[in-house]
Structure formats: C-alpha cells, structure tokens
Design a protein around this motif. Sequence first.
Motif, PDB file in Angstrom:
ATOM      1  N   LEU A 182      22.324 -21.544  -0.605  1.00  0.00           N
ATOM      2  CA  LEU A 182      22.151 -21.934  -2.007  1.00  0.00           C
ATOM      3  C   LEU A 182      21.409 -23.262  -2.122  1.00  0.00           C
ATOM      4  CD1 LEU A 182      22.763 -21.518  -5.008  1.00  0.00           C
ATOM      5  CD2 LEU A 182      24.975 -22.617  -4.629  1.00  0.00           C
ATOM      6  N   ASP A 183      21.810 -24.233  -1.292  1.00  0.00           N
ATOM      7  CA  ASP A 183      21.125 -25.530  -1.301  1.00  0.00           C
ATOM      8  C   ASP A 183      19.627 -25.350  -1.061  1.00  0.00           C
ATOM      9  OD1 ASP A 183      23.403 -26.905  -1.802  1.00  0.00           O
ATOM     10  OD2 ASP A 183      23.651 -27.721   0.224  1.00  0.00           O
ATOM     11  N   ARG A 184      19.300 -24.494  -0.119  1.00  0.00           N
ATOM     12  CA  ARG A 184      17.886 -24.308   0.229  1.00  0.00           C
ATOM     13  C   ARG A 184      17.133 -23.619  -0.910  1.00  0.00           C
ATOM     14  NH1 ARG A 184      18.236 -23.583   6.823  1.00  0.00           N
ATOM     15  NH2 ARG A 184      18.959 -25.734   7.078  1.00  0.00           N
ATOM     16  N   LEU A 185      17.765 -22.606  -1.512  1.00  0.00           N
ATOM     17  CA  LEU A 185      17.118 -21.917  -2.639  1.00  0.00           C
ATOM     18  C   LEU A 185      16.917 -22.881  -3.810  1.00  0.00           C
ATOM     19  CD1 LEU A 185      18.965 -18.480  -2.504  1.00  0.00           C
ATOM     20  CD2 LEU A 185      16.511 -18.848  -2.163  1.00  0.00           C
ATOM     21  N   ARG A 186      17.922 -23.707  -4.058  1.00  0.00           N
ATOM     22  CA  ARG A 186      17.803 -24.672  -5.162  1.00  0.00           C
ATOM     23  C   ARG A 186      16.691 -25.681  -4.907  1.00  0.00           C
ATOM     24  NH1 ARG A 186      24.183 -25.863  -6.328  1.00  0.00           N
ATOM     25  NH2 ARG A 186      24.393 -24.568  -8.185  1.00  0.00           N
ATOM     26  N   ALA A 187      16.456 -25.965  -3.613  1.00  0.00           N
ATOM     27  CA  ALA A 187      15.410 -26.924  -3.257  1.00  0.00           C
ATOM     28  C   ALA A 187      14.047 -26.248  -3.189  1.00  0.00           C
ATOM     29  CB  ALA A 187      15.753 -27.575  -1.919  1.00  0.00           C
ATOM     30  N   GLY A 188      14.010 -24.952  -3.558  1.00  0.00           N
ATOM     31  CA  GLY A 188      12.736 -24.245  -3.559  1.00  0.00           C
ATOM     32  C   GLY A 188      12.308 -23.757  -2.181  1.00  0.00           C
ATOM     33  N   LYS A 189      13.233 -23.871  -1.201  1.00  0.00           N
ATOM     34  CA  LYS A 189      12.918 -23.376   0.140  1.00  0.00           C
ATOM     35  C   LYS A 189      13.459 -21.957   0.294  1.00  0.00           C
ATOM     36  CE  LYS A 189      13.560 -28.074   1.866  1.00  0.00           C
ATOM     37  NZ  LYS A 189      14.583 -28.947   2.473  1.00  0.00           N
ATOM     38  N   SER A 190      12.952 -21.252   1.274  1.00  0.00           N
ATOM     39  CA  SER A 190      13.416 -19.900   1.521  1.00  0.00           C
ATOM     40  C   SER A 190      14.293 -19.891   2.762  1.00  0.00           C
ATOM     41  CB  SER A 190      12.210 -18.972   1.701  1.00  0.00           C
ATOM     42  OG  SER A 190      12.651 -17.641   1.763  1.00  0.00           O
ATOM     43  N   PRO A 191      15.596 -19.711   2.611  1.00  0.00           N
ATOM     44  CA  PRO A 191      16.460 -19.683   3.799  1.00  0.00           C
ATOM     45  C   PRO A 191      16.123 -18.463   4.648  1.00  0.00           C
ATOM     46  CG  PRO A 191      17.710 -19.103   1.807  1.00  0.00           C
ATOM     47  CD  PRO A 191      16.328 -19.450   1.360  1.00  0.00           C
ATOM     48  N   ASP A 192      16.430 -18.530   5.928  1.00  0.00           N
ATOM     49  CA  ASP A 192      16.107 -17.354   6.741  1.00  0.00           C
ATOM     50  C   ASP A 192      16.993 -16.188   6.294  1.00  0.00           C
ATOM     51  OD1 ASP A 192      18.278 -16.580   8.739  1.00  0.00           O
ATOM     52  OD2 ASP A 192      18.058 -18.711   9.219  1.00  0.00           O
ATOM     53  N   PRO A 193      16.514 -14.954   6.533  1.00  0.00           N
ATOM     54  CA  PRO A 193      17.172 -13.780   5.935  1.00  0.00           C
ATOM     55  C   PRO A 193      18.671 -13.672   6.230  1.00  0.00           C
ATOM     56  CG  PRO A 193      15.044 -13.176   6.856  1.00  0.00           C
ATOM     57  CD  PRO A 193      15.290 -14.614   7.258  1.00  0.00           C
ATOM     58  N   ALA A 194      19.063 -14.035   7.469  1.00  0.00           N
ATOM     59  CA  ALA A 194      20.488 -13.898   7.806  1.00  0.00           C
ATOM     60  C   ALA A 194      21.326 -14.868   6.974  1.00  0.00           C
ATOM     61  CB  ALA A 194      20.701 -14.155   9.295  1.00  0.00           C
ATOM     62  N   LEU A 195      20.813 -16.081   6.793  1.00  0.00           N
ATOM     63  CA  LEU A 195      21.540 -17.071   6.007  1.00  0.00           C
ATOM     64  C   LEU A 195      21.577 -16.660   4.530  1.00  0.00           C
ATOM     65  CD1 LEU A 195      22.899 -19.858   6.532  1.00  0.00           C
ATOM     66  CD2 LEU A 195      20.780 -20.906   5.733  1.00  0.00           C
ATOM     67  N   ARG A 196      20.444 -16.202   4.039  1.00  0.00           N
ATOM     68  CA  ARG A 196      20.365 -15.769   2.647  1.00  0.00           C
ATOM     69  C   ARG A 196      21.317 -14.602   2.376  1.00  0.00           C
ATOM     70  NH1 ARG A 196      14.949 -15.579  -0.741  1.00  0.00           N
ATOM     71  NH2 ARG A 196      15.804 -14.923  -2.731  1.00  0.00           N
ATOM     72  N   ALA A 197      21.436 -13.707   3.360  1.00  0.00           N
ATOM     73  CA  ALA A 197      22.338 -12.563   3.201  1.00  0.00           C
ATOM     74  C   ALA A 197      23.788 -13.021   3.068  1.00  0.00           C
ATOM     75  CB  ALA A 197      22.196 -11.596   4.376  1.00  0.00           C
ATOM     76  N   ARG A 198      24.112 -14.140   3.699  1.00  0.00           N
ATOM     77  CA  ARG A 198      25.486 -14.646   3.598  1.00  0.00           C
ATOM     78  C   ARG A 198      25.800 -15.044   2.152  1.00  0.00           C
ATOM     79  NH1 ARG A 198      29.730 -14.474   6.480  1.00  0.00           N
ATOM     80  NH2 ARG A 198      30.138 -16.705   6.502  1.00  0.00           N
ATOM     81  N   LEU A 199      24.795 -15.476   1.408  1.00  0.00           N
ATOM     82  CA  LEU A 199      24.986 -15.812  -0.006  1.00  0.00           C
ATOM     83  C   LEU A 199      24.920 -14.574  -0.897  1.00  0.00           C
ATOM     84  CD1 LEU A 199      25.140 -17.932  -2.343  1.00  0.00           C
ATOM     85  CD2 LEU A 199      22.634 -17.977  -2.298  1.00  0.00           C
ATOM     86  N   GLU A 200      23.920 -13.736  -0.659  1.00  0.00           N
ATOM     87  CA  GLU A 200      23.628 -12.665  -1.610  1.00  0.00           C
ATOM     88  C   GLU A 200      24.297 -11.343  -1.278  1.00  0.00           C
ATOM     89  OE1 GLU A 200      19.338 -12.544  -1.933  1.00  0.00           O
ATOM     90  OE2 GLU A 200      19.335 -14.313  -3.254  1.00  0.00           O
TER      91      GLU A 200
END
Lengths: 335, 335
Positions: A182-200
């Motif tokens: 979430l922090d990375r998305l809010r900062a306009g960065k794209s987290p790597d897919p595995a990390l992003r999947a943990r959020l979404e």
Amino acid sequence: MTDTATSAGPPRQTPRRGEFTLIDRFFTDLGPVRSDVRLGVGDDCALLTVPAQTDLAVSLDTLCAGVHFFPDCAPHAVGHKSLAVGLSDLAAMGATPAWATLALTLPRRDDAWVGDFARGFRELAEAHGVRLVGGDTTRGPLSVTVQVHGLVASGTAVRRSGACVEDLIWVSGTLGDAALALDRLRAGKSPDPALRARLERPTPRVTLGVALRGLASAMIDLSDGLAGDLGHILAASGVGALIDVSALPLSPAVRAQVRATANWTLPVAGGDDYELCFSAPARHADAIRALGAGCGCPLRVIGRVRPEPGLQLRDADGTTVNLASVGYDHFTTEP
Amino acid sequence: MTDTATSAGPPRQTPRRGEFTLIDRFFTDLGPVRSDVRLGVGDDCALLTVPAQTDLAVSLDTLCAGVHFFPDCAPHAVGHKSLAVGLSDLAAMGATPAWATLALTLPRRDDAWVGDFARGFRELAEAHGVRLVGGDTTRGPLSVTVQVHGLVASGTAVRRSGACVEDLIWVSGTLGDAALALDRLRAGKSPDPALRARLERPTPRVTLGVALRGLASAMIDLSDGLAGDLGHILAASGVGALIDVSALPLSPAVRAQVRATANWTLPVAGGDDYELCFSAPARHADAIRALGAGCGCPLRVIGRVRPEPGLQLRDADGTTVNLASVGYDHFTTEP
C-alpha cells in the motif's frame, strides 16, 4: 431480497429488467451446488439448512472504492478480496465456509467490470466450497458488502476471549506485506506482483483456522494490524502480552524496510494481512507446528500471554518498543 | 467481522479507536436478548443456533443515499426502512424474523445521525424480536446494507413458484401510496405525514406473512411495484394472470390521483409499498379474510391466475389496460 432491481433516482420506483439480466448472467450459479441450499438466488429469501449440533457463524464486511481499495483496482481482485475478508473471519473462529450473500453497488452498468469481479469472487468461492445464495445489486458509489456463513460444531468455535496467562502467542504467514504494498502504491510506485497480491488478493487461512479448533485458546484475523487485533484478544480475555518484535515473521521486503527505517510500524501496525493470530497452551506447540507444516502455512511464536494488562513490545536486546512509535496510538479517539 | 474499524484512505491500515466506541455506544445491545444467539457483536463472527426441522431464511438489501432515500431523509426513518425492507422479504416467505447484521457506511463521524438511525432500527427490531448480531461500519458515501435472518419450519416457506391456475390473487393494504409520496417530494411538495410515512417508514407485513403459510400458494413483497413483482410470481410459476384494476385497494389520495389523471401508474407500477401479494386457492378465501381481519391488515382479491402466460390488466368495463401506459415496460433492458 435476492434479486432486487437496480434503481436510479431517490428512491427506486420502477423495475429495471436489465438488473435481472445482470444477476442471471453472473450471479445465479456461483460456487458449487450444495445440498444444504434449499433455495438460492431468485426468491425473496434464500432458504438454508444448518445441521443439528452445529452453530452458524456469520460475518458481514463492506469494501468501498477509494477507502478499502483503489478505484482502479482490478475488478478480479475486488471480487477475490470481498469474499476473502469474510472467509478470514470464519477462519478466525475455526468455522467451515458454506454460503455467501453479496450486495454490489455500482455507479453504472458495466458488464466487463462485473464479469471480472464475479470471476474473482467465483474462483475463491469454488476453492472453499462456498455457494452464493442471494444478494442485491443497486446503483450508487462503488462498494461491495459480503456476508459469509460458516458452520462449526456447537461450542467448538474459537473466540477472542479464551487466552490464558502463559499461553504462547502465534501468527501465521508474514506480517506487514500488505501495508508495504500500500505504501508503495500510494507513493506512485509499482510493488512487485507477489507483494501486491498480499494486499489485493489475500489468502484467508481457512484450513489452518479449522484445524486449530481444540488447540488455540483464542484467535483473531489480522485485518487492522497486529497491535490492534491482538489487543482485542487481550481485552476480551482480560490479560496482557509481551511480544518479541524480533520474532515477528517478515518477508525479505518488509525485513529490508524495517532495517532501513529502524521502525517496526509495518509488521506491528500495518493492516490487511489477513493472517491468523492466536494463543495456545505451550503443551500444544509441537502439534501446532506440525499442523502449520501440514497446511503449508508457516507458524511462528511471537510472544506470551501474561497477567499484566496491555500489550508490551520488546526488541531482541530487551528494549521496550514504544507503541506510539510504530503508528499505533491506543488512545486515539477520532475515527 | 463484527467490529471492523472505520478507515479513511485506500485501503485501511491503522485501527481507529473511535469506531469501536461508535459500535459500543449504539450497536452492541440492539434488540431483545435471544437465547439462540451464542455470541453477538464483538468477535470475528456471530454464532447462532438454528432449531432442528427449521430452515434459515436470509435476505440482504442495500439502501444508498440519493438513490433509495433522499440524502436529507430523517436518519430515524433510514434506520427503520433499512430493516423494514428485509423484514418484508422474510414476511414474503412466511419466515419469523430472528437476527440482523448491519453494514453502515458513513461519510464522516456523526453521532447524532447514527443515534437517530440506531433508534429507528432498534424500535422496529424490538417490535419484531430481532437481535442485531454483527456488522461493519466503514467510511464512504452514505449507504446501509442489512441482512435479515428468519426461521421457518422446514419445507413450509412460501415461494414465488407455487401459483396455480384458478388461484385468486390477493394484496394487502393499499397500493401506490409510497410512489405518490415520492412524486410529491420530487416536485418539492410536502406530502401529508401519513402518506410520507408510507414511503419512509413502511410496515413489513410480518404477522400476516407468517399466518399465510399453508394458505398462500405463492407470495412476494411489493418493493418494485405490483406489475413487476407479480410478474416474478407468474414467471416462476409458469402461469399468467388477469387483474381487475378497479379492484386494486387504494387510499383516498391515490384514488383521487388515479381519477384526476385517468392513469393507473401509481398502484400498478409504483414501488416501495412493501405490501404482500400472494396467490391462494379460492377455497381458502374465507380463512384468509378472517386472518387479515385478525392481523388488522386489509386484504383484497384483485384477480385470478390463468394458464395463458403474462399479466393482463382490465378495467371495470372489461377494457384492457396497456402495461406500457402505466409506466411498466416488460421489455426494457437498460437498468
């Protein structure tokens, strides 16, 4: 009701046939057929049968666009997560999922969005044997409310209130990943897919939760962060806890972030991990470790229940970690 | 979950203590204590017991501000109506209300609004023996989603699919009042309080619905208007119906409007009345009339089931009333 018409203009007045088509197309046959569903989508109510000597566990959660997920979040992920958060609540009681109802509010008809949403919901429903038995679709700002229904042998559900002094405190998986994504998305960065999947696309620990009945003395799922959610167990049980933050299970990405910032906020106060946190007598430790291995879900002891109320965090060298310093202020009163 | 924190910013991350206070203050002890609630508000799930030989009936409905109610509608009325529409669905199955869950989404903390909302919800809940067992409060555009749970002896629920040729078709109360009140509000006029109450504080016909088990062959509640909702019974039952519009039960206000405009739109297509519409064999007519009198709820025969599919409306002189002329277009596909 199970097939209310979408409406526009306050309040609804005339039936909107398109809505029935939407339900027919995406939601009338979602999840496996179950013999305990006497009547599913398509009447004023669904009719369900609960076996004898069994408690019904229910939980209702809302996810709003712009609050709980980014408005441009993939609809497949929204479908997944809207069911996952409820299944995580069932897991935290040790209940086996059975049925769901779905209230979907959409700003406009968008079959492509709904189709992808339904697919995300369906895939998780099928994985856990959950049948969609009813719901409502309405016009309005995008939000999703899901009620899950689970079954658990009478009197065996794991509550928040059973933690005893000297019990070990455990967590599943790793902590802080969703908050880092979430922090990375809010900062306009794209987290790597595995990390992003943990959020979404969180994984509800259903098999683990059911298996922990009879072993865990109290349990909760980590939706709002370890400190807050463990705090609920402690308050409900009338006990306190000492947590060793150096024992918290961290992914490499979160570990790197904690080291770089010398701050434990992510794993201690970050929400949306949907891991299980539970207490259990020390004599069950071997059985619990075996069970985690059997579920393919890492389990870690992070601390111990003690009689003094409140939650205390200590670092590896015995230094107390201030709760306020990790972004969790117990006395905040403004929502 | 039953006590999720309110959150702001996509998605939630830190616990918001104020939210727990909100739940504690207004929603932890709502409705009568029931022995079939093993665990209510305050854990990951509520735990409920369903008696043997009993089916569980559930229905989920959303009301959105600006769509289903005016944003400045009295919160007491929103609280009432958000439960009433679900109780009306239970009534339409002949199920006895037992429990509710509530998902309340608010744009900002407003204790006065929530207090009035909770009072409206509570008064109706207490009148029908309904206990609030869980829910969720979130930050977002104002909307309310309620799931109701009712109990009905196994196999006795009244479905939409049981209407038989030659059955009489009945409705309770009067039709079109809510739609007339809505028309007046939309025109900037203030409907008289009784008429306005029909829109904002509908009376779910719970006692009547339960009493009709064993008498009614099919039943639905009128949320979207007589033509559309009766159409669901006819479609589910594979039959048609001939309705005598001159037999429709009308309040003086609606009768005057119908006469003034020579148009049956209000009682035929107006939504939100939450009256019951049901079919029953003619031999039950006396028993049904007695039952209506016993419930203090007027019941009227408005037509008869026939084998030809579709809904036909006739005036007193035998003239066919065109469905499109009353604002109901069976073939509309755009929601």
